[in-house]
Design a protein around this motif. Structure first.
Motif, PDB file in Angstrom:
ATOM      1  N   ILE A   1       0.854  -1.156   0.252  1.00  0.00           N
ATOM      2  CA  ILE A   1       0.030   0.043   0.094  1.00  0.00           C
ATOM      3  C   ILE A   1       0.821   1.272   0.012  1.00  0.00           C
ATOM      4  CG2 ILE A   1      -1.550   1.354   1.467  1.00  0.00           C
ATOM      5  CD1 ILE A   1      -2.563  -1.372   2.207  1.00  0.00           C
ATOM      6  N   PHE A   2       2.057   1.211   0.816  1.00  0.00           N
ATOM      7  CA  PHE A   2       2.939   2.421   0.765  1.00  0.00           C
ATOM      8  C   PHE A   2       3.354   2.733  -0.778  1.00  0.00           C
ATOM      9  CE2 PHE A   2       7.468   3.472   0.803  1.00  0.00           C
ATOM     10  CZ  PHE A   2       7.299   4.849   1.281  1.00  0.00           C
ATOM     11  N   PHE A   3       3.822   1.561  -1.536  1.00  0.00           N
ATOM     12  CA  PHE A   3       4.148   1.727  -2.895  1.00  0.00           C
ATOM     13  C   PHE A   3       3.372   2.231  -3.754  1.00  0.00           C
ATOM     14  CE2 PHE A   3       8.063  -0.808  -1.285  1.00  0.00           C
ATOM     15  CZ  PHE A   3       9.059   0.299  -1.595  1.00  0.00           C
ATOM     16  N   LEU A   4       1.876   1.920  -3.405  1.00  0.00           N
ATOM     17  CA  LEU A   4       1.043   2.575  -4.114  1.00  0.00           C
ATOM     18  C   LEU A   4       0.809   3.952  -3.974  1.00  0.00           C
ATOM     19  CD1 LEU A   4      -1.994  -0.126  -3.548  1.00  0.00           C
ATOM     20  CD2 LEU A   4      -1.291   0.264  -5.924  1.00  0.00           C
ATOM     21  N   TYR A   5       0.718   4.385  -2.853  1.00  0.00           N
ATOM     22  CA  TYR A   5       0.919   5.846  -2.734  1.00  0.00           C
ATOM     23  C   TYR A   5       1.924   6.510  -3.404  1.00  0.00           C
ATOM     24  CZ  TYR A   5      -3.098   5.243   0.770  1.00  0.00           C
ATOM     25  OH  TYR A   5      -4.276   5.029   1.262  1.00  0.00           O
ATOM     26  N   VAL A   6       3.231   5.860  -3.307  1.00  0.00           N
ATOM     27  CA  VAL A   6       4.335   6.433  -3.615  1.00  0.00           C
ATOM     28  C   VAL A   6       4.342   6.780  -5.422  1.00  0.00           C
ATOM     29  CG1 VAL A   6       6.817   6.065  -4.221  1.00  0.00           C
ATOM     30  CG2 VAL A   6       5.939   5.735  -2.005  1.00  0.00           C
ATOM     31  N   ILE A   7       3.538   5.632  -6.026  1.00  0.00           N
ATOM     32  CA  ILE A   7       3.550   5.674  -7.335  1.00  0.00           C
ATOM     33  C   ILE A   7       2.519   6.546  -7.847  1.00  0.00           C
ATOM     34  CG2 ILE A   7       2.569   4.339  -9.437  1.00  0.00           C
ATOM     35  CD1 ILE A   7       3.550   1.672  -8.185  1.00  0.00           C
ATOM     36  N   SER A   8       1.481   6.893  -6.798  1.00  0.00           N
ATOM     37  CA  SER A   8       0.396   7.801  -7.127  1.00  0.00           C
ATOM     38  C   SER A   8       1.026   9.240  -7.157  1.00  0.00           C
ATOM     39  CB  SER A   8      -0.610   7.894  -6.228  1.00  0.00           C
ATOM     40  OG  SER A   8      -1.826   8.773  -6.316  1.00  0.00           O
ATOM     41  N   VAL A   9       1.871   9.653  -5.997  1.00  0.00           N
ATOM     42  CA  VAL A   9       2.397  10.880  -5.921  1.00  0.00           C
ATOM     43  C   VAL A   9       3.243  11.236  -7.100  1.00  0.00           C
ATOM     44  CG1 VAL A   9       3.922  12.226  -4.498  1.00  0.00           C
ATOM     45  CG2 VAL A   9       1.896  10.919  -3.392  1.00  0.00           C
ATOM     46  N   TYR A  10       4.112  10.084  -7.322  1.00  0.00           N
ATOM     47  CA  TYR A  10       5.204  10.126  -8.174  1.00  0.00           C
ATOM     48  C   TYR A  10       4.705  10.550  -9.845  1.00  0.00           C
ATOM     49  CZ  TYR A  10       8.674   8.461 -11.906  1.00  0.00           C
ATOM     50  OH  TYR A  10       9.309   8.531 -12.975  1.00  0.00           O
ATOM     51  N   LEU A  11       3.405   9.931  -9.880  1.00  0.00           N
ATOM     52  CA  LEU A  11       2.922   9.989 -11.454  1.00  0.00           C
ATOM     53  C   LEU A  11       2.177  11.471 -11.375  1.00  0.00           C
ATOM     54  CD1 LEU A  11       1.297   6.513 -12.210  1.00  0.00           C
ATOM     55  CD2 LEU A  11       3.274   7.743 -13.171  1.00  0.00           C
ATOM     56  N   TYR A  12       1.523  11.947 -10.090  1.00  0.00           N
ATOM     57  CA  TYR A  12       1.015  13.056 -10.256  1.00  0.00           C
ATOM     58  C   TYR A  12       1.995  14.260 -10.481  1.00  0.00           C
ATOM     59  CZ  TYR A  12      -3.976  12.290  -8.861  1.00  0.00           C
ATOM     60  OH  TYR A  12      -5.056  11.973  -8.759  1.00  0.00           O
ATOM     61  N   LEU A  13       3.227  14.108  -9.757  1.00  0.00           N
ATOM     62  CA  LEU A  13       4.405  15.049  -9.688  1.00  0.00           C
ATOM     63  C   LEU A  13       4.619  15.021 -11.505  1.00  0.00           C
ATOM     64  CD1 LEU A  13       6.673  14.313  -6.844  1.00  0.00           C
ATOM     65  CD2 LEU A  13       5.132  16.314  -7.227  1.00  0.00           C
ATOM     66  N   ILE A  14       4.804  14.016 -12.154  1.00  0.00           N
ATOM     67  CA  ILE A  14       5.093  13.887 -13.619  1.00  0.00           C
ATOM     68  C   ILE A  14       3.763  14.797 -14.332  1.00  0.00           C
ATOM     69  CG2 ILE A  14       5.462  12.413 -15.596  1.00  0.00           C
ATOM     70  CD1 ILE A  14       6.527  10.383 -13.850  1.00  0.00           C
ATOM     71  N   LYS A  15       2.590  14.404 -13.871  1.00  0.00           N
ATOM     72  CA  LYS A  15       1.647  14.863 -14.774  1.00  0.00           C
ATOM     73  C   LYS A  15       1.534  16.506 -14.485  1.00  0.00           C
ATOM     74  CE  LYS A  15      -3.668  14.598 -14.799  1.00  0.00           C
ATOM     75  NZ  LYS A  15      -4.737  14.060 -13.911  1.00  0.00           N
ATOM     76  N   TYR A  16       1.806  17.057 -13.393  1.00  0.00           N
ATOM     77  CA  TYR A  16       2.027  18.691 -13.280  1.00  0.00           C
ATOM     78  C   TYR A  16       3.197  19.173 -13.632  1.00  0.00           C
ATOM     79  CZ  TYR A  16      -2.791  17.669 -11.447  1.00  0.00           C
ATOM     80  OH  TYR A  16      -4.179  17.534 -11.503  1.00  0.00           O
ATOM     81  N   SER A  17       4.213  18.479 -14.345  1.00  0.00           N
ATOM     82  CA  SER A  17       5.487  18.747 -14.669  1.00  0.00           C
ATOM     83  C   SER A  17       6.305  19.274 -13.671  1.00  0.00           C
ATOM     84  CB  SER A  17       5.285  20.134 -15.694  1.00  0.00           C
ATOM     85  OG  SER A  17       4.525  19.471 -16.744  1.00  0.00           O
TER      86      SER A  17
END
Length: 504
Positions: free
Chosen positions: A361-377
């Protein structure tokens, strides 16, 4: 002279002791091999189930490439080919428990093996997606047997010492089947998956050499056959004899109770249904099993496995990376599951399940935050870092939530309520799995990739908290000991009194 005689006596005694110890070790190995012989038939059919699940991942892109058109397999048909196993299993959820209750374990397993053989013959000779869909629907019978029969066989045919390891290994074999299907589709023509599945479906036909389940024989009042089957599988040692005596005594009491309740049939049926659903030994194991099952499916791991190529392609933007990334992730997942098998012999069930679930679950949150950071450049996308996070998530989930649900179901559900519990659980499981796979493309499209991972992380967190609160420890306990844990305190005291009175 006297010293020499004493020496000879002591030497002979030591030799006899060593020979006895060797004989005992050899005898234990014989019974272990017998249990593994039965379990290997179940493992083989689990491997075939994995081949069927993994096929759509590589089959659909191949068909589209061969036709040079995405219309060769529409998005709707692709989602059906991926999820229809679960819906095809629903009718068999009602049929297989009845067969296992009234016919035994061997004959239903043989029927499932034969239907599986036929389904993969159709798969191999298919000429359009309709044939493939029919083949997948037929494989629904095999999927339905997962919780209604296969778990039962492993649970009833194996000793408590080996049961957990055998059941965890069967989950590993399932994902090994998925990996073999994916690897076959990457390097060879997708129809070869059907050929491999057909060959592997032949070995489980060795079911004709198995004894019938001692638990089923006891349930039917065939106690002499039960003892013979139990001895063939588990031997004559103290623990085995104690388990057999407890099993026979328990079933004799249950049969006596059933005979006493036959007088007023209609009234007793209503009373029996009410007493069943209101009994803690029925509803608590079932609800815990539902939560454990939901925790796994809502972790998103099975979704990531089935849509691996599409997901990695969305993250990295490379078809080549998605193909090899999928295979690498699957290999690491299998290694993680094998490591989980080893850890299950060291750690308690609860500890392993909850720690690995929390890590996933921790890595699910990490992946989500990581992809959001990429999405918003905010940061630039790094394909290697993306695959690393997905890999760490896969390893975490594979250590516990992927391999332990079947073990928990098999251990928690007591024999007395086995048929209704397994029917309801399997019905819920197959519908949940099919629905999660079916709606996943919609979730990814609606919430976007980072939002989908956040959704799975939050959902799995809720179920993990419930598991933490209610799941008991079951490692190295007999089925009857686990059943006793869920009894009401009053009933438990009555059972203790019966045992004490019997001893006097």
């Amino acid at each position: 002279m006297m010293d020499s005689c004493v020496y000879d006596v002591v030497s002979n005694a030591v030799n006899e002791t060593e020979e006895t110890a060797l004989d005992k070790a050899e005898t234990k190995r014989i019974y272990l091999w017998r249990q593994m012989f039965v379990s290997s038939g179940v493992w083989s059919i689990y491997f075939v189930l994995g081949l069927g699940f993994g096929a759509p991942t590589v089959m659909i892109p191949q068909i589209r490439r061969e036709a040079n058109s995405t219309d060769a397999v529409t998005e709707s048909m692709a989602s059906w080919l991926t999820s229809v196993h679960g819906y095809g299993a629903l009718p068999w959820v009602f049929v297989i428990p009845l067969l296992t209750r009234y016919v035994g374990r061997k004959i239903p397993f043989l029927i499932i093996c034969l239907v599986t053989l036929i389904s993969f013959v159709l798969f191999y000779f298919s000429t359009n997606t309709t044939h493939l869909l029919i083949s997948a629907v037929m494989q629904g019978m095999l999927l339905a047997s997962n919780m209604t029969l296969l778990i039962v066989i492993i649970t009833e045919y194996s000793s408590p010492k080996y049961r957990g390891m055998f059941m965890i290994f069967e989950s590993t074999i399932f994902f090994l089947g998925i990996w073999v299907a994916n690897a076959t589709g990457v390097f060879l023509q997708w129809k070869n998956i059907g050929y491999i599945a057909f060959i592997c479906s032949l070995y489980p036909l060795t079911v004709v050499f198995w004894p019938e389940s001692p638990y089923w024989l006891a349930m039917k009042g065939r106690f002499e056959e039960c003892a013979a089957s139990h001895h063939w599988l588990k031997g004559y040692d103290k623990d085995s004899q104690c388990e057999l005596e407890t099993l026979i005594d328990s079933q004799k009491q249950y049969i006596k109770m059933c005979e006493e309740n036959k007088r007023n049939v209609a009234g007793n049926r209503v009373k029996f249904i009410y007493e069943t659903i209101s009994t803690k030994a029925f509803y608590m194991p079932m609800l815990i099993s539902v939560v454990v099952m939901s925790m796994y499916h809502f972790s998103g791991k099975l979704v990531c496995t089935m849509y691996a190529m599409d997901l990695i392609n969305q993250i990295t933007g490379s078809n080549m990376t998605s193909s090899y990334g999928m295979l690498i992730m699957d290999i690491i997942t299998i290694v993680g599951m094998l490591l989980g098998c080893i850890l299950s012999k060291i750690l308690n069930r609860r500890t392993l399940l909850l720690s690995s679930a929390t890590s996933g679950i921790f890595f699910l949150y990490v992946i989500s935050v990581y992809l959001y950071l990429i999405k918003y450049s905010v940061i630039a996308e790094n394909r290697y870092l993306s695959i690393l996070f997905l890999t760490l998530f896969s390893v975490s989930i594979s250590l516990g939530p992927m391999i332990m649900p079947s073990t928990i179901f098999g251990e928690l559900i007591c024999g007395r309520y086995q048929t209704p519990c397994l029917l309801l659980l399997t019905l819920f499981s197959e519908f949940l799995m099919a629905t999660v796979l079916k709606i996943s493309p919609f979730i990814f499209r609606t919430l976007s990739l980072p939002g989908a991972f956040l959704f799975y992380g939050m959902s799995a967190s809720v179920f993990t908290l419930i598991v933490y609160k209610y799941l008991p420890e079951t490692k190295d306990k007999t089925i009857l000991e686990i059943e006793n844990y869920f009894k009401d305190p009053v009933q438990r005291r009555e059972d203790v009194k019966k045992v004490l009175l019997k001893g006097t």
